[in-house]
Scaffold this motif. Sequence first.
Motif, mmCIF file in Angstrom:
data_model
loop_
_atom_site.group_PDB
_atom_site.id
_atom_site.type_symbol
_atom_site.label_atom_id
_atom_site.label_comp_id
_atom_site.label_asym_id
_atom_site.label_seq_id
_atom_site.Cartn_x
_atom_site.Cartn_y
_atom_site.Cartn_z
ATOM 1 N N ASP A 1 2.332 2.131 -3.304
ATOM 2 C CA ASP A 1 1.241 2.502 -4.547
ATOM 3 C C ASP A 1 0.775 4.156 -4.436
ATOM 4 O O ASP A 1 1.013 4.868 -4.812
ATOM 5 N N GLU A 2 1.179 4.327 -2.850
ATOM 6 C CA GLU A 2 1.315 5.683 -2.520
ATOM 7 C C GLU A 2 2.436 6.323 -3.352
ATOM 8 O O GLU A 2 2.203 7.387 -3.577
ATOM 9 N N LYS B 1 2.187 6.854 -7.324
ATOM 10 C CA LYS B 1 0.620 7.904 -7.240
ATOM 11 C C LYS B 1 1.518 8.726 -6.883
ATOM 12 O O LYS B 1 1.690 9.983 -8.169
ATOM 13 N N ARG C 1 0.906 -1.364 0.275
ATOM 14 C CA ARG C 1 -0.204 0.273 0.364
ATOM 15 C C ARG C 1 0.433 1.431 -0.027
ATOM 16 O O ARG C 1 0.373 2.584 -0.730
#
Length: 87
Positions: free
Chosen positions: A70-71, A74, A67
């Motif tokens: 992924d952040e 992004k 997670r």
Amino acid sequence: MLLFVVAVMVLVAVGVLLWKAVSAQALATGSGTTEDEPPTGPTRAPGDGRARRTRPIAPDDDPEFLRSLDEQVKRGRLDDQDPSSGT
């Protein structure tokens, strides 16, 4: 000479089978060691069952790590698309 080789092979096979049978029986009955002897392998407290082990998780199996990765990706893409960067 051939008879000697066959006899040795048969004796080895019988010995291995007896050893496995005796060790399996000792494990099943619990009479493998006496109470005076310390345990030679890992032991568990009675009633533990299959306790969940707390071992390290590989990064590709850790949901929190994935997670956060992924952040970061992004955020990195958003930073790359920022018009104030001059590109």
